[in-house]
Design a protein around this motif. Structure first.
Motif, mmCIF file in Angstrom:
data_model
loop_
_atom_site.group_PDB
_atom_site.id
_atom_site.type_symbol
_atom_site.label_atom_id
_atom_site.label_comp_id
_atom_site.label_asym_id
_atom_site.label_seq_id
_atom_site.Cartn_x
_atom_site.Cartn_y
_atom_site.Cartn_z
ATOM 1 N N GLU A 512 0.820 -1.211 0.000
ATOM 2 C CA GLU A 512 0.000 0.000 0.000
ATOM 3 C C GLU A 512 0.856 1.265 0.000
ATOM 4 N N GLU A 525 -3.784 7.618 0.907
ATOM 5 C CA GLU A 525 -3.356 6.435 1.651
ATOM 6 C C GLU A 525 -4.452 5.381 1.777
ATOM 7 N N ARG A 529 -4.420 1.614 0.310
ATOM 8 C CA ARG A 529 -4.594 0.466 1.202
ATOM 9 C C ARG A 529 -5.661 -0.464 0.644
ATOM 10 N N ARG A 533 -5.073 -4.268 -0.669
ATOM 11 C CA ARG A 533 -5.805 -5.359 -0.028
ATOM 12 C C ARG A 533 -6.573 -6.151 -1.079
ATOM 13 N N ARG A 589 -0.187 -6.841 2.250
ATOM 14 C CA ARG A 589 -0.655 -7.000 3.617
ATOM 15 C C ARG A 589 -0.986 -8.464 3.926
ATOM 16 N N ASP A 620 -2.474 0.054 11.289
ATOM 17 C CA ASP A 620 -2.043 -0.717 10.123
ATOM 18 C C ASP A 620 -1.124 -1.867 10.508
#
Ligand code: 5U1
Length: 677
Positions: A512, A525, A529, A533, A589, A620
């Motif tokens: 990310e 941001e 993310r 994901r 992630r 996070d």
């Protein structure tokens, strides 16, 4: 007609559920159910109340948004006067205050203080009768305020029913109505879109929103509330300390700030002041100081009052954040996406203890709207570490030769044509990455802390690297050598080595961060993310077409188009290929979270401020390490991570015997786990 018992029960149950989920969402910022789930409960209740009108009660959540008129703000006499606080501005003022309290008590012992932020909002009094919200009034002159019940009822953070089976028969809760910074930003964006005047600051926005004649308008302006004390109280034996009273209010689900603390002596007071001062810019709401109150209620009564202020409490104010100065010139800066920002060059002035010589004017429309001219005297504001801005012009001091600003037709850096699209507020340089200003900004963004986090690559260095032709695009950073760097201005062997190491270390950032670092328009941001994901790899995102992108949360047409356009650009694809060649390999992630870590599957609460990272980054990391972040401490909490100025959550953790880690312990886990990849 009275509803059947099972319907009455069903409605009561729905109200309980809605109140609970509203508290999780508006007070704890930690929802348990989706927005759609919440809407479903709400609509179910509405349907029941439509079918059985006798079911509607004033404390039903369906009654928050009144369609009618507020009552023109009838005067309300406060049962107990709403006092104001005396102010302290210096450390010496604080010592003097503490000494006066000690003298009044005839005590030489170290005193215990309840300390909390001084919210920059509007003081308000809420009346609860047998646990039900009954009325609300502004402070007014302290003796008489205005009845703002209908408007306050629309504030979602304020419970219509206290969460207890044994409420006081009458309770007056005192606190402050305010607007969170993010809601203020959103409101002003909307105001501008609608051609309306933006509010100068969150406090004015909160005041303007609360004093609306139509409660429906107040309801549309997300207001927040923090309780800071109790006025009149009947049928409740109040706890013996101020901190315990606030803890009880929080248990009844009234919003109470978790930045509050209990400290000892003057050192404790000043320690809190300077810690909060550092955190101020990062708090979600504006504060203009901190408040110190003697914690023990019996001692408060003993110390008493002077005129219209308590002697047992004081507000320690932060230095003013506004100042007036002369605007010498307006320069134009070129941003990462080519946006031209007019920047005011000011006669240097001290604002909140910092010398300010430049302030943003945002865009051409803003210059017109505020009617700012070169030569004017202007009010400048800075809050924390945000860029100073021009609030307003002092028209009475406008010199006759003040000049209007004209946006240049060509980029002041590369000379390319400047265009302004009809639906955009900003003018842009059309030079793209041929414009060295845009290249520099793109590099600087790439290296920034929340992107690749390359320590030591500041603006001055980026300027040199680009101006000397050492770096054309972000990938070139990865082939810089210590010899090249030491040849630059003010770059010793040690700094050069550190920088090369820090660049090399950035090759293994989470996906990310890499996506964010690329600087795709409209991809902040959160979107980065969500994309990481969803797709799990950079190749996945690059290959996604418009339809595939539109499936991602919060990605609409504009964002999807911007992403597709970015990755279609041959130069961007070339830079990404180069990055991969230099070994930039982002870890998604999900790839990290499959590992077992000491916090896998654990429920973790964050409190206080961490020195090394923001709350979002910490959240996070916890998620990436397999933990689940929740907002409040309960028996189900496995771990509390406490930073500086941790408050009531830390106390609660101690009470429940929950494991508490300090920042060092948390960082040790992160280092250990990220080193493993
Ligand atoms: N946080 C906080 N703000 N504030 C304002 N506490 C607090 N207490 C106040 C006021 C006027 O007054 C009581 C101490 C009387």
């Amino acid at each position: 007609m009275r509803a059947p018992t099972d319907i009455i029960q069903q409605a009561a149950d729905l109200r309980r559920q809605i109140a609970y989920h509203a508290w999780r969402y508006y007070v704890l910022d930690d929802p348990e159910i989706s927005d759609a789930g919440y809407d479903r409960l709400f609509r179910e209740l509405e349907a029941l109340e439509t079918a059985w009108p006798a079911l509607v009660s004033s404390d039903s959540p369906t009654q928050r948004v009144g369609g009618g008129l507020a009552n023109g703000f009838a005067p309300v006499t406060h049962a107990l006067p709403m006092l104001s606080l005396n102010n302290a501005f210096t450390d010496a003022d604080v010592s003097g205050f503490a000494q006066r309290v000690a003298d009044a008590l005839g005590s030489q012992q170290t005193l215990e203080w309840a300390v909390e932020p001084k919210f920059d909002g509007l003081a308000i009094s809420l009346i609860y009768q047998n646990g039900k919200f009954l009325a609300a009034a502004t402070r007014g002159d302290g003796a008489t305020g205005e009845d703002v019940t209908a408007n306050v009822r629309t504030i979602r953070a304020i419970p219509l029913q206290l969460s207890t089976d044994h409420p006081p028969s009458r309770l007056e809760v005192r606190g402050e109505v305010l607007m969170l910074k993010r809601d203020f930003q959103r409101l002003n964006d909307d105001q501008l879109k609608q051609g309306a005047k933006p509010f100068a600051n969150p406090r004015n926005a909160a005041a303007g929103s609360l004093r609306q004649l139509s409660p429906a308008v107040t309801a549309s302006r997300r207001l927040h509330f923090f309780a800071y004390g109790v006025g009149l109280c009947e049928g409740w034996e109040m706890p013996p300390t101020h901190s315990a009273i606030l803890t009880q209010l929080a248990e009844w689900r009234l919003p109470v700030s978790d930045v509050r603390q209990v400290v000892q002596g003057v050192d404790g007071l000043l320690g809190y002041y300077y810690t909060i001062g550092k955190q101020r810019a990062h708090l979600p709401f504006e504060i203009d100081g901190v408040v110190y109150k003697l914690n023990n209620m019996a001692l408060q009564a003993q110390v008493g009052y002077v005129a219209r202020a308590p002697r047992f409490a004081i507000a320690h104010k932060f230095p003013a954040e506004e100042a007036t100065t002369e605007l010498l010139a307006i320069e134009v800066q070129v941003g990462r996406t080519g946006a031209l920002t007019p920047v005011a060059v000011l006669e240097p002035v001290s604002v909140g203890g910092v010398t300010v010589s430049h302030a943003t004017l945002h865009n051409e429309d803003e210059v017109r709207r505020k009617d700012v001219r070169i030569g004017d005297w202007v009010n400048v504001r800075r809050a924390g570490d945000v860029i100073p801005e021009i609030v307003s012009v002092v028209f009475s001091r406008r010199p006759p030769n003040a000049r209007e600003f004209v946006m240049p037709t060509h980029c002041p850096v590369c000379g390319a044509v400047v265009i302004r699209l009809p639906d955009e507020a900003v003018a842009r340089c059309t030079g793209g990455l041929h414009c060295s200003a845009q290249r520099k900004q793109a590099l600087w963004h790439f290296a920034s802390r929340r992107a690749m986090d390359i320590d030591g690559l500041g603006e001055k260095l980026v300027d040199q690297l680009v101006d000397q032709g050492l770096v054309e695009d972000p990938a070139d950073l990865y082939r810089l050598t210590i010899t090249q760097l030491t040849a630059l201005d003010r770059m010793g062997e040690k700094s050069a080595t550190n920088l090369v190491e820090s660049i090399a270390a950035s090759r293994h950032v989470p996906l990310e961060r890499l996506v964010y670092a690329l600087g795709i328009r409209h991809v902040g941001e959160q979107t980065a993310r969500d994309l990481a994901r969803h797709f799990g790899s950079l190749t996945g995102i690059m290959q996604a077409d418009r339809d595939a992108l539109l499936v991602v949360r919060d990605v609409g047409d504009v964002v999807a188009d911007a992403i597709v356009q970015f990755f279609t650009d041959a130069h961007h694809r070339h830079v990404i290929e180069k990055l991969m060649d230099y070994g930039v390999e982002s870890v998604s992630r999900s790839a990290v979270s499959v590992r077992q870590t000491p916090i896998s599957g654990r429920s973790v609460v964050l409190t206080g401020t961490l020195a090394a990272m923001t709350r979002d980054d910490a959240r996070d990391w916890i998620e990436r390490l397999g933990g689940k972040v929740t907002g409040s401490v309960s028996r189900k909490t496995d771990l509390v991570i406490a930073g500086e100025a941790a408050g009531s959550k830390l106390e609660k953790a101690a009470e429940l015997g929950i494991t508490v880690w300090n920042e060092q312990e948390f960082m040790a886990l992160i280092n250990e786990q990220s080193g493993a990849h």
